[in-house]
Write a protein that holds these residues in place. Structure first.
Motif: not given
Length: 563
Positions: A285, A287, A290-291, A293-299
């Motif tokens: 959990k 930062d 999570i950061t 994973l978020t950037i990876s998903g957007l990529s």
């Protein structure tokens, strides 16, 4: 079957007839189709000079392939010296990430600047950073140097595979690809044993430093024996094929999808980093995780959208992942199968030697020898399946599904092995079953490519298709390795957190050799817990292997591919 389909089948069959005996042979036979259009303009080398270049290229391929299995039996020794055993998977992942980032790039660069000059460059990169790996003083230094070594290794693999099929006319592919396949198989078989021998009898640093003199021999042969302008040496520039003669640096930038390659590497790297670091240095959990994973998903989303745009709108640029692969159910099934295959294949070579050393208290050499059933079964599976699929007229798709089921059975059986010091004999049979299944699919998924690649992707685009498939298999291995590592660390911390202090647990995860410093009863509990962690990893590999089944079903057709 229409006349067009019959012609397509005949063309593809002529490729696979050449020498489809191992994954390496299959890839070279397919890549050989890309050079046939220029055969009449090539001056093939002969005699001693040809054999010298063959030896140098086989040496490059051998060293490149050896770098994965040879390290697996040395990881305990490396981390005992440098510390941070919980970063051990990065030593493998960083090398493989080099493949994900540049495997396709170097073949394109060689189109512009020449095969010889780019091959010299990548061999130099491999040699320099092999030496740097051997001199590393911290685990972080080793991981960074391994990434650059992987870049050189990817270039070695890509260019050697292309050059090997440009050395001789197509009617001689069978003879030479069989010879190269021997080196491929030997690298798998000897890698874990070499790593065990070196680590047990001297310093682990020699597993990297030995690449320097061996690579220097290959480099010297390339410099002095390979002609300039290969494969169109001896031909006036104005008479060379237009696709070669008119290339330039400006053409390269316009032709190659550099942005797509960067997005793919970024998406993979950040996903792997998040999975590797979660429950080790950062909570799930946090930062940080999570950061990432978020950037990876957007990529990933950006990568897919960009490749769709490039495929449909670009007139010159060749996308890294043509959107036609998604629109074709058959090719999509092949790519997904390759991704799900990467995890079981690479993770087994990484995981099994560690289990032998930590849970069964074996030496690095003993661990390497006990991995032989798995590494031996893979080339056997490739040879047997290709031969039977052709001789018995069994559709290769049936074999792919059968092999996926074999992997599930093999890994499921491996997950039942107890955590005792003694290794049951049946365990070697379980390894063979799993390795046999992996070998079948590594080979046949390559063999099936030319039968279903669209006409526009044949010829000079075949290299792109084959490289893309290997890239996604390696990517699946990197992601799979991150997943099993995260699961392992999470289980160990949750189980041992109440048994020993957090500082002792952190020290143990960094240096497993500290296990002997605990009381005997606690040692057995810790060893059993590590065994449960490895068992959990194997169960995950069984799940990834199962993912190949629905992926293969995407390739189901009314009239199946035949070879």
């Amino acid at each position: 079957m229409s006349q067009k389909d019959q012609d397509q089948k005949q063309d593809a069959t002529s490729i696979t007839d050449e020498a489809v005996q191992t994954p390496q042979a299959a890839e070279q036979a397919i890549l050989g189709a890309t050079s046939k259009e220029h055969e009449d303009k090539q001056h093939y080398l002969q005699g001693f000079r040809l054999y010298l270049i063959m030896v140098s290229l086989c040496l490059c391929l051998f060293l490149t392939n050896l770098e994965i299995p040879i390290v697996t039996t040395s990881l305990i020794g490396i981390t005992d010296d440098l510390g941070d055993f919980n970063k051990a998977s990065w030593i493998i992942s960083s090398y493989l990430l080099g493949y994900v980032g540049v495997l396709i790039i170097f073949s394109k660069l060689s189109d512009v600047f020449g095969r010889k000059s780019i091959l010299i460059l990548v061999v130099l990169i491999f040699i320099i950073f092999s030496g740097a790996c051997g001199a590393a003083q911290t685990i972080e230094q080793l991981i960074v140097f391994r990434a650059f070594q992987g870049i050189g290794g990817a270039g070695n693999y890509s260019l050697s595979a292309v050059i090997l099929v440009e050395l001789v006319p197509s009617n001689k592919y069978a003879k030479y690809t069989t010879f190269v396949s021997l080196f491929y198989s030997l690298s798998l078989l000897l890698g874990p044993i070499f790593g065990g021998v070196i680590t047990q009898n001297t310093t682990w640093r020699w597993i990297f430093l030995l690449n320097v003199p061996a690579g220097a021999v290959a480099l010297g042969i390339i410099v002095f024996a390979m002609p300039n302008g290969f494969p169109f040496h001896g031909i006036p520039k104005e008479q060379r094929p237009n696709s070669i003669r008119e290339l330039s640096s400006k053409w390269l930038l316009a032709r190659f999808d550099l942005f797509g390659a960067a997005l793919l590497l970024t998406a993979t790297l950040l996903l792997v980093a998040a999975l590797e670091e979660a429950d080790v240095h950062y909570p799930w959990k946090s930062d940080f995780v999570i950061t990432l994973l978020t950037i990876s998903g957007l990529s990933w989303i950006g990568f897919l959208l960009w490749e769709r745009h490039m495929t449909r709108n670009a007139k010159v640029c060749e996308p890294v992942f043509p959107w036609r692969f998604v629109e074709s159910r058959i090719l999509l099934g092949m790519i997904l199968s390759a991704i799900f295959l990467g995890g079981p294949w690479f993770c087994s070579i990484f995981q099994l030697p560690q289990r032998f050393q930590i849970v069964n208290s074996l030496s690095p050499l003993q661990a390497g020898i006990r991995l032989v059933p798995f590494t031996l079964a893979a080339p056997i599976g490739s040879i047997v399946s290709a031969a039977l699929a052709k001789a018995a007229k069994i559709p290769p798709l049936y074999w792919v599904i059968f092999a996926s089921v074999l992997q599930v059975i093999g890994f499921t059986l491996l997950s039942t092995v107890s955590n005792s010091h003694d290794i049951p004999a049946a365990q070697y049979g379980y390894q063979f079953i799993a390795g046999f299944g992996c070998g079948i699919n590594i080979s046949l998924l390559l063999v099936m490519i030319p039968f279903r690649v669209q006409d526009r992707d044949k010829g000079k685009y075949m290299t792109l298709v084959v490289s893309a498939k290997r890239t996604f298999r390696v990517m699946g291995g990197v992601i799979g390795l991150a997943i099993v590592t995260s699961a392992f660390n999470g289980l160990i911390r949750s189980r041992l957190g109440a048994l020993i202090s957090s500082s002792e647990l952190d020290a143990l995860l960094k240096s497993p050799e500290l296990l002997s410093s605990f009381p005997a009863d606690i040692q057995e509990t810790i060893r059993s817990t590590f065994g449960d962690g490895y068992t959990l990893q194997i169960k995950i590999l069984a799940g990834l292997a199962a993912g190949q089944i629905p992926s293969a079903m995407l390739m189901w057709e009314k009239e199946h591919i035949m070879i």
